[in-house]
Design a protein around this motif. Structure first.
Motif, short mmCIF file in Angstrom:
data_model
loop_
_atom_site.label_atom_id
_atom_site.label_comp_id
_atom_site.label_asym_id
_atom_site.label_seq_id
_atom_site.Cartn_x
_atom_site.Cartn_y
_atom_site.Cartn_z
N ARG A 22 55.74 -63.03 -36.28
CA ARG A 22 57.03 -64.46 -37.02
C ARG A 22 55.13 -65.27 -35.88
O ARG A 22 55.24 -65.91 -36.82
CB ARG A 22 57.63 -65.05 -36.12
CG ARG A 22 58.98 -65.70 -37.19
CD ARG A 22 60.22 -65.69 -36.69
NE ARG A 22 60.95 -63.98 -36.08
CZ ARG A 22 61.25 -64.15 -34.85
NH1 ARG A 22 61.52 -65.38 -34.00
NH2 ARG A 22 61.61 -63.50 -34.68
N ALA A 23 55.37 -64.31 -34.28
CA ALA A 23 53.55 -66.13 -33.95
C ALA A 23 52.61 -65.26 -34.55
O ALA A 23 52.12 -66.62 -34.65
CB ALA A 23 53.69 -65.46 -32.25
N ALA A 24 52.62 -64.12 -35.17
CA ALA A 24 51.29 -64.06 -35.71
C ALA A 24 50.64 -64.52 -36.46
O ALA A 24 49.68 -65.10 -37.22
CB ALA A 24 51.01 -62.58 -35.89
N ARG A 25 52.36 -65.65 -37.34
CA ARG A 25 52.03 -66.31 -39.23
C ARG A 25 51.21 -67.85 -38.52
O ARG A 25 50.49 -68.00 -39.75
CB ARG A 25 53.14 -66.17 -39.61
CG ARG A 25 53.55 -64.64 -40.48
CD ARG A 25 54.37 -65.34 -40.99
NE ARG A 25 55.84 -63.77 -40.16
CZ ARG A 25 56.27 -64.04 -40.42
NH1 ARG A 25 57.16 -65.51 -40.86
NH2 ARG A 25 57.38 -63.03 -40.18
N GLY A 26 51.47 -68.05 -37.36
CA GLY A 26 51.31 -69.64 -37.01
C GLY A 26 51.45 -70.87 -38.35
O GLY A 26 52.10 -70.59 -39.43
N LEU A 27 50.57 -71.57 -38.74
CA LEU A 27 50.13 -72.76 -38.45
C LEU A 27 50.02 -72.32 -40.38
O LEU A 27 50.55 -73.12 -40.94
CB LEU A 27 49.52 -73.44 -38.23
CG LEU A 27 50.36 -74.57 -37.17
CD1 LEU A 27 49.32 -75.37 -36.62
CD2 LEU A 27 51.28 -75.27 -36.91
N GLU A 28 49.21 -71.26 -40.27
CA GLU A 28 48.25 -70.88 -41.86
C GLU A 28 49.45 -70.37 -42.95
O GLU A 28 48.77 -70.43 -43.79
CB GLU A 28 47.86 -69.84 -41.59
CG GLU A 28 46.40 -70.49 -40.72
CD GLU A 28 45.45 -69.70 -40.35
OE1 GLU A 28 46.04 -68.67 -40.08
OE2 GLU A 28 44.67 -69.81 -39.63
#
Length: 73
Positions: free
Chosen positions: A42-48
């Motif tokens: 979930r954190a790897a998705r980030g703002l993108e």
């Protein structure tokens, strides 16, 4: 006329199948590891991964529009 008004044949419903065996419950260690892995993805998705509402997206600068400040201008 007996051929026109026959009662429909009853529909035979098969008995329900046996429920599948329950999945083994994960140990607390496995549940913790799974939670950590999910939070990392979930954190790897980030703002993108956020939704862009226009061509500038959510983080672009706002356009400057000349606005009236007094009534009648």
């Amino acid at each position: 006329m007996g051929g026109l008004f026959r009662a429909p044949k009853p529909v035979i419903v098969p008995p329900p199948a046996a429920p599948p065996p329950a999945a083994p419950t994960p140990t607390p260690e496995q549940a913790g590891q799974q939670a950590v892995a999910e939070s990392r993805t979930r954190a790897a998705r980030g703002l993108e991964g956020t939704i862009a509402t226009s061509d500038r997206g959510l983080l672009g600068p706002l356009p400057t529009i000349a606005r009236k400040s007094l009534l009648g201008e």
